[in-house]
Design a protein around this motif. Structure first.
Motif, PDB file in Angstrom:
ATOM      1  N   PRO A  14       0.740  -1.206  -0.030  1.00 22.15           N
ATOM      2  CA  PRO A  14       0.113   0.159   0.243  1.00 22.15           C
ATOM      3  C   PRO A  14       0.803   1.470  -0.064  1.00 22.15           C
ATOM      4  CG  PRO A  14      -1.036  -1.559   1.633  1.00 22.15           C
ATOM      5  CD  PRO A  14       0.378  -2.154   1.174  1.00 22.15           C
ATOM      6  N   GLY A  15       2.017   1.221   0.668  1.00 22.21           N
ATOM      7  CA  GLY A  15       2.895   2.462   0.793  1.00 22.21           C
ATOM      8  C   GLY A  15       3.432   2.745  -0.513  1.00 22.21           C
ATOM      9  N   VAL A  16       3.960   1.851  -1.174  1.00 22.75           N
ATOM     10  CA  VAL A  16       4.453   2.007  -2.645  1.00 22.75           C
ATOM     11  C   VAL A  16       3.356   2.483  -3.542  1.00 22.75           C
ATOM     12  CG1 VAL A  16       5.470   1.108  -4.582  1.00 22.75           C
ATOM     13  CG2 VAL A  16       6.434   0.587  -2.226  1.00 22.75           C
ATOM     14  N   MET A  17       2.449   1.726  -3.444  1.00 27.49           N
ATOM     15  CA  MET A  17       1.151   2.111  -4.485  1.00 27.49           C
ATOM     16  C   MET A  17       0.565   3.617  -4.065  1.00 27.49           C
ATOM     17  SD  MET A  17       1.089  -0.481  -6.571  1.00 27.49           S
ATOM     18  CE  MET A  17      -0.310   0.151  -7.633  1.00 27.49           C
ATOM     19  N   ALA A  18       0.502   4.126  -3.063  1.00 24.92           N
ATOM     20  CA  ALA A  18      -0.070   5.099  -2.693  1.00 24.92           C
ATOM     21  C   ALA A  18       0.685   6.254  -3.393  1.00 24.92           C
ATOM     22  CB  ALA A  18      -0.198   5.502  -1.147  1.00 24.92           C
TER      23      ALA A  18
END
Length: 113
Positions: A14-18
């Motif tokens: 989620p952190g990279v995709m955000a």
């Protein structure tokens, strides 16, 4: 031995995709050799759906669109991920390569936003 942050599932977290989806939409897909394909859709930095299994079994209470794409893309996780995110690659190069560029991720915990 410390793992390099770009290996494994890190690019689909989620952190990279955000960070990658500011102003757009993306599908983070991890081909997990132990439990099968896993992924999630992120739109403009917000997780819309997570713990999806593209190319595999449908989730409980699927929408008509999910039934159709699940049937059309059964055992084709990359194609289903693209369809789920509304992406229509012009050719196979986005999947088969070569990559246009490589990005080195800093060594931080990306599991959370």
């Amino acid at each position: 031995m410390r793992r390099h942050p770009a290996l494994g599932y890190t690019p689909s977290t989620p952190g990279v995709m955000a960070r990658l989806t500011a102003g757009t939409v993306g599908y983070g897909l991890y081909a997990n050799p132990k439990s099968g394909n896993q992924g999630g859709i992120v739109r403009d930095g917000t997780v819309e759906a997570w713990d999806l299994h593209p190319g595999g079994a449908l989730l409980p209470n699927p929408t008509p669109d999910e039934v159709l794409t699940g049937y059309l893309y059964h055992h084709h996780a990359v194609a289903q991920a693209c369809a789920f995110a509304g992406l229509r690659p012009a050719d196979a190069r986005a999947v088969t390569g070569p990559a246009d560029s490589w990005i080195r991720l800093p060594d931080v915990d990306y599991r959370e936003r």
